[in-house]
Design a protein around this motif. Structure first.
Motif, PDB file in Angstrom:
ATOM      1  N   SER A 288     -65.288 -28.212 -14.843  1.00  0.00           N
ATOM      2  CA  SER A 288     -65.897 -29.523 -15.045  1.00  0.00           C
ATOM      3  C   SER A 288     -67.116 -29.717 -14.153  1.00  0.00           C
ATOM      4  N   TYR A 289     -67.443 -28.762 -13.318  1.00  0.00           N
ATOM      5  CA  TYR A 289     -68.549 -28.877 -12.379  1.00  0.00           C
ATOM      6  C   TYR A 289     -68.406 -30.123 -11.548  1.00  0.00           C
ATOM      7  N   GLY A 290     -67.148 -30.437 -11.210  1.00  0.00           N
ATOM      8  CA  GLY A 290     -66.925 -31.617 -10.404  1.00  0.00           C
ATOM      9  C   GLY A 290     -67.398 -32.860 -11.124  1.00  0.00           C
ATOM     10  N   ARG A 291     -67.255 -32.903 -12.466  1.00  0.00           N
ATOM     11  CA  ARG A 291     -67.700 -34.057 -13.226  1.00  0.00           C
ATOM     12  C   ARG A 291     -66.936 -35.287 -12.755  1.00  0.00           C
TER      13      ARG A 291
ATOM     14  N   LEU B 262     -74.840 -24.698  -8.925  1.00  0.00           N
ATOM     15  CA  LEU B 262     -75.536 -23.433  -8.732  1.00  0.00           C
ATOM     16  C   LEU B 262     -76.117 -23.018 -10.079  1.00  0.00           C
ATOM     17  N   ALA B 263     -77.364 -23.384 -10.307  1.00  0.00           N
ATOM     18  CA  ALA B 263     -77.988 -23.097 -11.597  1.00  0.00           C
ATOM     19  C   ALA B 263     -78.279 -21.602 -11.708  1.00  0.00           C
ATOM     20  N   GLU B 264     -78.474 -21.190 -12.923  1.00  0.00           N
ATOM     21  CA  GLU B 264     -78.816 -19.801 -13.239  1.00  0.00           C
ATOM     22  C   GLU B 264     -79.914 -19.289 -12.297  1.00  0.00           C
ATOM     23  N   ARG B 265     -80.932 -20.148 -12.152  1.00  0.00           N
ATOM     24  CA  ARG B 265     -82.099 -19.824 -11.360  1.00  0.00           C
ATOM     25  C   ARG B 265     -81.733 -19.530  -9.896  1.00  0.00           C
ATOM     26  N   ASP B 266     -80.884 -20.437  -9.330  1.00  0.00           N
ATOM     27  CA  ASP B 266     -80.476 -20.278  -7.928  1.00  0.00           C
ATOM     28  C   ASP B 266     -79.661 -19.010  -7.747  1.00  0.00           C
ATOM     29  N   GLN B 267     -78.840 -18.750  -8.739  1.00  0.00           N
ATOM     30  CA  GLN B 267     -77.977 -17.562  -8.658  1.00  0.00           C
ATOM     31  C   GLN B 267     -78.825 -16.284  -8.673  1.00  0.00           C
TER      32      GLN B 267
ATOM     33  N   ARG C 293     -75.639 -26.802   0.128  1.00  0.00           N
ATOM     34  CA  ARG C 293     -76.784 -26.919  -0.787  1.00  0.00           C
ATOM     35  C   ARG C 293     -76.370 -26.886  -2.244  1.00  0.00           C
ATOM     36  N   PHE C 294     -75.259 -26.224  -2.523  1.00  0.00           N
ATOM     37  CA  PHE C 294     -74.861 -26.042  -3.919  1.00  0.00           C
ATOM     38  C   PHE C 294     -73.382 -26.385  -4.127  1.00  0.00           C
ATOM     39  N   HIS C 295     -73.067 -26.544  -5.407  1.00  0.00           N
ATOM     40  CA  HIS C 295     -71.657 -26.755  -5.774  1.00  0.00           C
ATOM     41  C   HIS C 295     -71.213 -25.654  -6.710  1.00  0.00           C
ATOM     42  N   LEU C 296     -69.943 -25.311  -6.637  1.00  0.00           N
ATOM     43  CA  LEU C 296     -69.325 -24.534  -7.719  1.00  0.00           C
ATOM     44  C   LEU C 296     -68.063 -25.286  -8.107  1.00  0.00           C
ATOM     45  N   PRO C 297     -67.700 -25.225  -9.395  1.00  0.00           N
ATOM     46  CA  PRO C 297     -66.601 -26.069  -9.823  1.00  0.00           C
ATOM     47  C   PRO C 297     -65.219 -25.660  -9.315  1.00  0.00           C
ATOM     48  N   GLY C 298     -64.948 -24.368  -9.148  1.00  0.00           N
ATOM     49  CA  GLY C 298     -63.589 -24.001  -8.749  1.00  0.00           C
ATOM     50  C   GLY C 298     -63.476 -22.544  -8.346  1.00  0.00           C
TER      51      GLY C 298
END
Ligand code: GDG
Length: 755
Positions: free
Chosen positions: A238-241, A490-495, A724-729
C-alpha cells in the motif's frame, strides 16, 4: 464512450425507469443528493464543453422485465440525464437489495441486531452486485478520475475500484450510522466490509461518533491505527497509503423550501389544511415506514398524551405520513400491520363523531403537500430510535419562514447536534415525549420564533451544496497528501541512482534493522518464532560476499538471539540497540547500567501485565520492554498512560534512563544507548562512501538522524520519518537488497572490510 472526470456512484440513479403498458417512462427525482451534485464544480464542463461527469446506479427496474432493445433505449435516454445504468435481475434485487442491504446491514447498523438476517447467499449477491458496479465505473473512469461512492449498498466497491483504478481519487460517504464495534463485530463479513471501505481515500460520516466507531472497528478488526483522523494502512504494497476519515453533516437544499412556500400550489395546500383542521393544532410526523424511525413510540406517546390530558381532545390532531418503503421485506410488512392496527385502536378509543385524533396516510406525497404540511404544522414529532441524520427535521425548520412551530427531536438522530434548540427526547422515554408535546403546544410564539431563527441560521449555511463541496475539497486534499507521500517513496529513478552509487562506491556500509525490516513482525516475542528463514540467510550471505561491503544488523533484540541466528555470518551485530556490539566475532559492551532500577521496575511491569490480557514483559540485559501488540488496543491505550506515569515516578527525570515508545512496545533503557550512536561509530570506522540504512521503528529514527544527507535512509511503512525514502514493507526491502546483492561488481576490486 469517453472517459469521465467525476463519477457519482449510488445504488439508485436520480432518474427512475418504469414500464407502463409496454412503454418506458422516466421520472427524474429531485432529491437532495441530485441538487447537491449539480451544484458541484468538479467535472462540470470540460475543455470541449461537454459534460464530464456521470452518475452510475440502478434505474429502479428489474432487467427481467426488459428486452435487449429496452436496455439499449434506457442506456441512450439516461445518457441525456448524465446517467449510466447498472442493470440487476429480480433475483439480484431480492438477494442484494432486499437481502444483504436491507435485511442484514440496515437493521444491524441501526442497532436492531435481532432483526439482522445472516445469509451467505445474501453476501455473495452483495459482492456480485458490487462487482457489477465496479465494472461499470471502470468502463467510464479515466486514469485520474474523482469517484464519489454513496452509502451502505456499495461498501466493498472502493476496494474493487482501488485495484482497477489505482490512480483515481475515491471518496465514500455513509448515509446511515456506523455502529459501535460491539454491534459491528456481529457481522460475519466485518473484515471484508472494512477492507472494502478502506479502498477509499476519504471515508465520510454524518457525525463524529460514527467516524469514531468506524476507526475503532478498523483498529480492532484489522489492526490499522489512526491518528488525527488518518488511518495508516501498513499492508505490504500500500506504500503506507493513508485513509482520511471525517464527519460531514449532510444539509438540505434550504432555498428550495423557502421559495416553495411562495408558490401557488403550496399556498393552496396550506389553505386546505387550515380549513380542514380549523381550531386544532397539528402535530406532523413524516418518514419512510421503517422500524428505525420510532413510529410506534410516537403513537404510544400520543396515546398517553390523550389519556393524561383530556382537555386537549378535539384541539389537536396527529398527521402521520408513512411513506412506503422496502415493502417486500418481511419486517416492514409486519411493522405496517402493527402501525395500522395501533392507529385504528387509538382512534377507536379516543375519537368522536366530529374528531379523529390520528390521520394516517401510507403513501408518497407530492413535494408541495409536504412543504405545506411543514409550514402549517404547529409541532413536528420526530422520534427515530436511530437515524443517520434525519432530513425531515431540517426541512421542517426551513419551511418555517412565516409561521411558527416547535420541533421535537430524538437524541438518536444525527441531526440533533446541529439543532440544539429543538425539544430533545429519548424515544424510549414515553413520559418525556408526552411532556415535550405539552410543552410544545404551550410554548409562547416569541420563544418558538427565537428557537427557529437560531436553527435556521445554522442550516441555511451548511446546505447540501456546502456539504458536497466540503466533502470533495477534503477528498482533493487527501489526494494531494497521497501524491506527496508517494513522492517520498523510493521511485524507480531513486532506485536506479542508488544502484549506480552502490556500484561506484569504494566502500559500502549497510545498516539493517531486523524486525519489521528484514523479517515481518510476529505476534509473539519468542525468539524462535522470529527466526530468519533460509532465503534471508542466503541473501545476507550474498551481501557479505560483495567486495568492500560491510553489513551491520542493528537490532533491539538480545545478543544471544542475534548470535544464534547470524553468528556464522561475517556481519557486524549490534544488539539491544547498541548496548552490545560484535565486530570480528567479538562482543563488546557499552558502559551502561539499568541494574539499580530493575528491582523496582520489573515487579511494576509484571503487576501491570497480570491484569492486562495479552501483555508481556521482556527482560533484556540493558532494557526492559513492555509488549502490548496482543492487547486490545483501547485497553492498551489506557494501561500505557498509567504505566508510563508509574515508570516515570520510579526512574525520575535525571537518572539517564529513558522511557521510549516503540512499535507496540514501551522500552525502558539507558539514554546513551541508541542506534544513532551505532550508526555514527560504524560510519567513522568503515569510511564508507555509500551508506544504506533501513528500519521501521522509532529507534531507527536515531540512525537516520545520525547519518549524513547523502546516505540512503529508508523508512519501512508510511508514518512520519527523518529518512529520505519510504518502502511499504518487508517484501520490498528484500527485493531491494536482492537487487544490490546481484548488482555488478565495482570497477576495481577492493579488499573486504574487517568484520
Ligand atoms: C437516509 C438516512 C439521512 C419523505 N416523505 C416524502 C418525502 N420525503 C423526503 C423528505 C426527506 C427524505 O424523504 C427523507 O430523508 P431522511 O433523512 O429523513 O431519511 P432516510 O430516507 O431514512 O434517509 C437518514 C439521509 O439518508 C441522508 O443522508 O438523513 O438518516 O436514513 O428529504 O422530505 N418526499 C416526498 N414525498 C413524501 O411523501 N416528495
Amino acid at each position: 464512450m469517453g472517459k469521465f472526470k467525476f463519477l457519482i456512484v449510488s445504488n439508485r440513479l436520480p432518474v427512475s425507469v418504469a414500464k407502463v403498458d409496454g412503454k418506458l417512462t422516466y421520472t427524474p427525482s429531485s432529491g437532495g443528493l441530485a441538487t447537491a451534485m449539480s451544484s458541484l464544480d468538479v467535472g462540470s464542463t470540460g475543455d470541449t464543453g461537454s459534460a464530464e461527469r456521470l452518475w452510475i446506479g440502478w434505474p429502479a427496474i428489474a432487467s427481467d422485465d426488459l428486452t435487449t432493445a429496452d436496455r439499449t433505449a434506457i442506456t441512450r435516454t439516461l445518457r441525456s440525464y448524465g446517467c449510466y445504468p447498472v442493470f440487476m435481475t429480480r433475483q439480484q434485487i431480492r438477494l442484494f437489495y432486499e437481502g444483504y442491504c436491507n435485511d442484514t446491514i440496515w437493521p444491524l447498523f441501526h442497532y436492531f441486531q435481532s432483526l439482522a438476517v445472516h445469509s451467505s447467499e445474501y453476501w455473495s449477491a452483495y459482492r456480485q452486485v458490487n462487482q457489477l458496479y465496479s465494472r461499470a465505473v471502470a468502463r467510464h473512469a479515466g486514469p485520474a478520475s474523482t469517484i464519489w461512492i454513496h452509502d451502505y449498498q456499495l461498501m466493498v466497491l472502493p476496494r474493487l475500484l482501488r485495484s482497477r483504478l489505482p490512480g483515481s481519487s475515491i471518496g465514500f460517504f455513509l448515509h446511515i450510522p456506523f455502529p459501535s464495534f460491539e454491534i459491528f463485530r456481529l457481522l460475519p463479513e466485518r473484515k471484508e466490509i472494512l477492507q472494502g471501505l478502506l479502498g477509499a481515500d476519504l471515508v465520510g460520516f454524518h457525525i463524529y461518533d460514527y467516524a469514531r466507531h468506524f476507526m475503532s472497528s478498523v483498529l480492532r478488526t484489522l489492526g490499522h491505527e489512526h491518528r488525527r483522523g488518518m488511518i495508516a494502512l501498513n499492508t505490504t504494497n500500500s506504500y503506507g497509503r493513508s485513509v482520511a476519515v471525517d464527519s460531514f453533516p449532510i444539509g438540505i437544499d434550504y432555498k428550495k423550501f423557502v421559495t416553495a412556500l411562495e408558490t401557488p400550489e403550496v399556498r393552496a395546500e396550506i389553505k386546505i389544511l387550515e380549513s380542514s383542521y380549523k381550531g386544532q393544532k397539528i402535530i406532523v410526523s413524516i418518514d419512510r415506514l421503517d422500524y428505525s424511525k420510532g413510529i410506534m413510540n410516537r403513537l404510544e406517546a400520543f396515546e398517553q398524551f390523550l389519556k393524561q390530558y383530556p382537555k386537549h381532545h378535539k384541539k389537536v390532531i396527529l398527521l402521520v405520513v408513512a411513506v412506503p418503503s422496502r415493502v417486500e421485506v418481511e419486517a416492514y410488512k409486519d411493522l405496517r400491520d402493527t402501525i395500522e392496527q395501533t392507529v385504528s385502536r387509538i382512534n377507536g378509543v379516543y375519537g368522536a363523531v366530529d374528531w379523529t385524533p390520528i390521520s394516517y396516510q401510507f403513501r408518497n406525497l407530492p413535494f408541495h403537500q409536504i412543504v405545506a404540511l411543514y409550514a402549517k404544522a404547529d409541532v413536528a414529532l420526530i422520534t427515530p430510535l436511530r437515524d443517520g441524520m434525519n432530513l425531515v427535521a431540517k426541512e421542517y425548520i426551513a419551511a418555517k419562514q412565516r409561521k411558527t412551530g416547535v420541533l421535537i427531536l430524538s437524541e438518536m438522530a444525527g441531526a440533533v447536534d446541529e439543532l440544539p434548540e429543538a425539544l430533545r427526547i429519548n424515544p424510549n422515554d414515553t413520559a418525556s415525549i408526552v411532556k415535550s408535546i405539552r410543552t410544545a403546544l404551550r410554548m409562547p410564539k416569541a420563544e418558538q420564533r427565537s428557537r427557529l431563527q437560531s436553527m435556521q441560521r445554522r442550516i441555511s449555511r451548511y446546505t447540501v451544496t456546502r456539504w458536497a463541496k466540503d466533502f470533495i475539497e477534503q477528498l482533493e486534499y487527501a489526494q494531494e497528501m497521497k501524491i506527496e507521500q508517494r513522492r517520498t517513496g523510493l521511485a524507480e529513478r531513486d532506485q536506479t541512482r542508488m544502484l549506480h552509487d552502490f556500484r561506484q562506491a569504494k566502500r559500502r556500509l549497510l545498516l539493517l534493522d531486523y524486525d519489521g525490516t528484514l523479517h515481518g513482525f510476529v505476534p509473539s516475542h519468542h525468539p524462535a518464532d522470529a527466526m530468519p528463514d533460509r532465503s534471508l540467510m542466503e541473501l545476507l550471505g550474498r551481501l557479505t560476499k560483495l567486495p568492500a561491503t560491510e553489513v551491520c544488523i542493528v537490532s533491539g533484540r538480545p545478543r544471544q538471539a542475534l548470535d544464534t541466528w547470524f553468528g556464522r555470518l561475517p556481519v557486524t551485530l549490534a544488539a539491544e540497540h547498541g548496548a552490545w556490539i560484535r565486530q570480528r566475532g567479538e562482543w563488546a559492551q557499552e558502559d551502561v547500567s539499568l541494574q539499580e532500577h530493575k528491582a523496582a521496575l520489573l515487579p511494576l511491569l509484571e503487576r501491570y501485565a497480570e491484569r492486562t490480557p495479552g501483555a508481556q514483559v521482556e527482560e533484556k540485559n540493558f532494557a526492559l520492554v513492555w509488549h502490548y501488540r496482543n492487547v486490545q488496543p483501547e485497553l492498551a491505550y489506557a494501561r500505557n498512560a498509567n504505566l508510563r506515569h508509574d515508570l516515570n515516578a520510579v526512574v525520575g527525570s535525571n537518572s539517564g534512563i529513558g522511557i521510549f515508545n516503540g512499535n507496540k512496545i514501551i522500552e525502558i533503557k539507558p539514554r546513551n544507548i541508541s542506534k544513532g550512536v551505532v550508526a555514527d561509530e560504524m560510519l567513522a570506522g568503515s569510511g564508507a562512501d555509500f551508506v544504506l540504512a533501513i528500519g521501521d521503528d522509532y529507534t531507527d529514527e536515531d540512525m537516520f538522524g545520525a547519518l549524513p544527507e547523502s546516505a540512503y535512509t529508508i523508512k519501512v511503512g508510511g508514518s512520519e520519518t527523518r529518512a529520505r525514502f519510504h518502502l511499504p514493507g518487508v517484501e520490498s526491502v528484500l527485493r531491494l537488497l536482492n537487487l544490490l546483492s546481484t548488482s555488478p561488481q565495482p570497477p576495481e576490486s577492493h579488499s573486504r572490510t574487517n568484520r
